[in-house]
Write a protein that holds these residues in place. Structure first.
Motif, PDB file in Angstrom:
ATOM      1  N   TYR A 292       0.798  -1.230   0.000  1.00  0.00           N
ATOM      2  CA  TYR A 292       0.000   0.000   0.000  1.00  0.00           C
ATOM      3  C   TYR A 292       0.828   1.277   0.000  1.00  0.00           C
ATOM      4  N   GLY A 293       2.140   1.160   0.227  1.00  0.00           N
ATOM      5  CA  GLY A 293       2.976   2.353   0.261  1.00  0.00           C
ATOM      6  C   GLY A 293       2.869   3.152   1.541  1.00  0.00           C
ATOM      7  N   VAL A 294       2.333   2.551   2.604  1.00  0.00           N
ATOM      8  CA  VAL A 294       2.204   3.237   3.893  1.00  0.00           C
ATOM      9  C   VAL A 294       3.206   2.630   4.871  1.00  0.00           C
ATOM     10  N   ASP A 295       4.068   3.462   5.433  1.00  0.00           N
ATOM     11  CA  ASP A 295       5.047   3.020   6.420  1.00  0.00           C
ATOM     12  C   ASP A 295       4.423   3.175   7.806  1.00  0.00           C
ATOM     13  N   LEU A 296       3.857   2.082   8.326  1.00  0.00           N
ATOM     14  CA  LEU A 296       3.127   2.139   9.586  1.00  0.00           C
ATOM     15  C   LEU A 296       4.012   2.569  10.750  1.00  0.00           C
ATOM     16  N   VAL A 297       5.257   2.127  10.758  1.00  0.00           N
ATOM     17  CA  VAL A 297       6.148   2.465  11.867  1.00  0.00           C
ATOM     18  C   VAL A 297       6.444   3.965  11.886  1.00  0.00           C
ATOM     19  N   THR A 298       6.818   4.508  10.732  1.00  0.00           N
ATOM     20  CA  THR A 298       7.115   5.946  10.667  1.00  0.00           C
ATOM     21  C   THR A 298       5.890   6.775  11.030  1.00  0.00           C
ATOM     22  N   GLU A 299       4.731   6.391  10.509  1.00  0.00           N
ATOM     23  CA  GLU A 299       3.522   7.169  10.791  1.00  0.00           C
ATOM     24  C   GLU A 299       3.122   7.057  12.259  1.00  0.00           C
ATOM     25  N   HIS A 300       3.378   5.894  12.869  1.00  0.00           N
ATOM     26  CA  HIS A 300       3.108   5.755  14.304  1.00  0.00           C
ATOM     27  C   HIS A 300       4.007   6.704  15.099  1.00  0.00           C
ATOM     28  N   ILE A 301       5.290   6.765  14.756  1.00  0.00           N
ATOM     29  CA  ILE A 301       6.212   7.654  15.468  1.00  0.00           C
ATOM     30  C   ILE A 301       5.785   9.111  15.307  1.00  0.00           C
ATOM     31  N   LYS A 302       5.349   9.480  14.107  1.00  0.00           N
ATOM     32  CA  LYS A 302       4.878  10.850  13.903  1.00  0.00           C
ATOM     33  C   LYS A 302       3.736  11.174  14.866  1.00  0.00           C
ATOM     34  N   LEU A 303       2.820  10.237  15.032  1.00  0.00           N
ATOM     35  CA  LEU A 303       1.709  10.446  15.956  1.00  0.00           C
ATOM     36  C   LEU A 303       2.230  10.577  17.379  1.00  0.00           C
ATOM     37  N   VAL A 304       3.187   9.731  17.747  1.00  0.00           N
ATOM     38  CA  VAL A 304       3.755   9.731  19.096  1.00  0.00           C
ATOM     39  C   VAL A 304       4.386  11.082  19.430  1.00  0.00           C
ATOM     40  N   ILE A 305       5.083  11.675  18.468  1.00  0.00           N
ATOM     41  CA  ILE A 305       5.797  12.929  18.747  1.00  0.00           C
ATOM     42  C   ILE A 305       4.966  14.170  18.431  1.00  0.00           C
ATOM     43  N   GLY A 306       3.694  13.950  18.059  1.00  0.00           N
ATOM     44  CA  GLY A 306       2.799  15.076  17.837  1.00  0.00           C
ATOM     45  C   GLY A 306       2.840  15.677  16.459  1.00  0.00           C
ATOM     46  N   ASP A 307       3.493  14.987  15.502  1.00  0.00           N
ATOM     47  CA  ASP A 307       3.506  15.455  14.118  1.00  0.00           C
ATOM     48  C   ASP A 307       2.276  14.936  13.375  1.00  0.00           C
ATOM     49  N   GLU A 308       1.984  15.528  12.243  1.00  0.00           N
ATOM     50  CA  GLU A 308       0.853  15.079  11.437  1.00  0.00           C
ATOM     51  C   GLU A 308       1.280  13.872  10.615  1.00  0.00           C
ATOM     52  N   TRP A 309       0.486  12.822  10.671  1.00  0.00           N
ATOM     53  CA  TRP A 309       0.850  11.636   9.906  1.00  0.00           C
ATOM     54  C   TRP A 309       0.241  11.667   8.521  1.00  0.00           C
ATOM     55  N   ASP A 310       0.750  10.805   7.650  1.00  0.00           N
ATOM     56  CA  ASP A 310       0.286  10.728   6.272  1.00  0.00           C
ATOM     57  C   ASP A 310      -0.044   9.273   5.957  1.00  0.00           C
ATOM     58  N   LEU A 311      -1.332   8.957   5.877  1.00  0.00           N
ATOM     59  CA  LEU A 311      -1.770   7.587   5.625  1.00  0.00           C
ATOM     60  C   LEU A 311      -2.216   7.392   4.176  1.00  0.00           C
ATOM     61  N   HIS A 312      -1.824   8.319   3.324  1.00  0.00           N
ATOM     62  CA  HIS A 312      -2.180   8.207   1.910  1.00  0.00           C
ATOM     63  C   HIS A 312      -1.507   6.986   1.298  1.00  0.00           C
ATOM     64  N   LYS A 313      -2.295   6.185   0.586  1.00  0.00           N
ATOM     65  CA  LYS A 313      -1.763   4.976  -0.038  1.00  0.00           C
ATOM     66  C   LYS A 313      -1.114   5.340  -1.366  1.00  0.00           C
ATOM     67  N   GLY A 314       0.176   5.032  -1.458  1.00  0.00           N
ATOM     68  CA  GLY A 314       0.952   5.519  -2.589  1.00  0.00           C
ATOM     69  C   GLY A 314       0.957   4.634  -3.814  1.00  0.00           C
ATOM     70  N   HIS A 315       0.812   3.319  -3.660  1.00  0.00           N
ATOM     71  CA  HIS A 315       0.837   2.419  -4.814  1.00  0.00           C
ATOM     72  C   HIS A 315       0.122   1.135  -4.429  1.00  0.00           C
ATOM     73  N   ALA A 316      -0.100   0.286  -5.400  1.00  0.00           N
ATOM     74  CA  ALA A 316      -0.842  -0.954  -5.144  1.00  0.00           C
ATOM     75  C   ALA A 316      -0.145  -2.127  -5.819  1.00  0.00           C
ATOM     76  N   GLN A 317       0.251  -3.094  -5.016  1.00  0.00           N
ATOM     77  CA  GLN A 317       0.738  -4.364  -5.536  1.00  0.00           C
ATOM     78  C   GLN A 317       0.403  -5.437  -4.511  1.00  0.00           C
TER      79      GLN A 317
END
Length: 397
Positions: A292-317
């Motif tokens: 899906y092109g979503v890095d769950l670990v990076t986006e989780h850390i962004k949430l943890v540190i108060g940054d805005e996360w990006d859950l946009h799906k970048g590609h499909a395979q």
């Protein structure tokens, strides 16, 4: 202002990914562990690992307070369910973004979770709570064989077994209550209806379903043998599964961060097996990123540190994993073919978990292989080709 640090409680299969992602985000990762010697993988990353009793909230508060004199603690988190409620308490104490500790604790008790989901009208298997062998037998008769026995607290299918007849029921009850099973709570057994049908696992961030995998959990112990993203489902089926899953999160109060949900599609439609209030273990985040092109670990850390996360799906395979599982107790004599398997075009990762001459028990994961390609058929063919290259032998105990 000091260096921004990310505090990681204990280690888990995803922890190296957390360390690497934290560094990409400009953070200094620090691990707190009761036994730093267990995490050679983190030591290899050059991360600072501090010995502290992670079951002792006061000790953790004291250590984090000490670290705050040197660092700007941007966030505290973990990839390990055992300490995730403690993470929530630490975040509450230091006024950081984190999960609700009470919701995590309720969810980690499988009986309490069942009660909450049942009250919310969410489809779940029939269940009873037993504390002795007599109750196990009585409740199994009431529900009707086959039934699943599982400890009310635990992860990784540890202590879980499908019992098809009375002999298996008695045998596993003796195992659980006879001193062989290591309990993380007062001994209590969930006696549960066997919900039959294909299994699907969901990865959710906040209230957004990121991906649905078809999962292969082999009875009687329900050790996962493989995942494939995305699952082959119709749009209406996806919607039903997503709707049921999000109802679970609302009922359990899990509206923050990552969640992993397991369910089976039965003759009643989707039936929830378990809600896990944390990110799924490795290599699930790798497969989600491939599919899906979503890095769950990076986006989780962004949430943890108060940054805005990006859950946009970048590609499909299509991404798929096969787990190589020990079929007996003994010693792994050899495992060959990892290099050639990794060289197969379309293979994203081959990882060995066990070194030769190491004791293993039946159900231990020896290795995994991950493949990714534009189509499901191509992915499955690549995966099978690589798996066929790997060979191993175990001397039975």
């Amino acid at each position: 202002m000091g260096t921004r640090a990310l505090i990681l409680l204990e280690g888990a299969s995803n922890m190296v990914r957390y360390v690497q992602a934290a560094r990409r985000l400009g953070l200094h990762p620090i691990s707190l562990s009761v036994d730093p010697s267990r995490y050679a993988c983190l030591a290899a990353e050059g991360i600072e690992i501090i010995r502290v009793d992670t079951d002792n909230l006061d000790a953790l508060i004291s250590e984090c307070s000490r670290l705050r004199k040197t660092y700007d603690i941007a966030g505290i988190t973990s990839a390990l369910e055992n300490v995730y409620a403690t993470v929530g308490k630490l975040c509450e104490y230091f006024h950081l973004s984190g999960p609700d500790s009470a919701s995590i604790e309720r969810c980690c008790n499988k009986f309490t979770q069942r009660q909450i989901l049942a009250k919310a009208g969410i489809p779940i298997p029939a269940y009873r709570l037993a504390t002795n062998a007599s109750e196990v037998k009585s409740f199994a008769t009431e529900i009707g064989l086959p039934v699943i026995l599982k400890p009310i607290v635990g992860i990784g299918s540890n202590g879980v077994r499908l019992c098809r007849n009375v002999n298996q029921l008695v045998e596993h009850t003796i195992y659980l209550l006879g001193g062989k099973h290591i309990w993380r709570s007062p001994p209590s057994i969930l006696v549960e209806e066997f919900a039959q049908g294909p299994q699907y696992n969901l990865e959710v961030m906040g209230d957004e379903v990121i991906g649905i995998a078809a999962a292969d959990y082999g009875p009687p112990h329900f050790v996962c043998r493989g995942h494939i993203y995305p699952a082959r489902l119709t749009d209406p089926e996806c919607k039903r599964i997503a709707d049921v899953s999000l109802r679970c999160l609302r009922a359990l109060g899990l509206d923050w961060g990552p969640t992993n949900i397991e369910l089976r599609w039965t003759n009643r439609g989707p039936v929830v097996i378990e809600v896990n209030p944390r990110l799924a273990g490795s290599p699930v985040p790798d497969m989600v990123q491939l599919a899906y092109g979503v890095d769950l670990v990076t986006e989780h850390i962004k949430l943890v540190i108060g940054d805005e996360w990006d859950l946009h799906k970048g590609h499909a395979q299509t991404a798929a994993a096969r787990y190589l599982i020990a079929d007996c107790d003994g010693t792994l004599d050899r495992i060959d073919g990892g290099g050639p398997a990794a060289a197969v075009p379309g293979i994203a990762d081959v990882k060995m978990y066990v070194e030769p001459k190491t004791p293993v028990i039946r159900r231990d994961r020896i290795a995994h292989v991950i493949a990714a390609a534009p189509s499901r058929a191509r992915t499955e063919a690549i995966l099978q080709r690589a798996v066929d290259i790997i060979d191993w032998s175990i001397t039975r105990k």
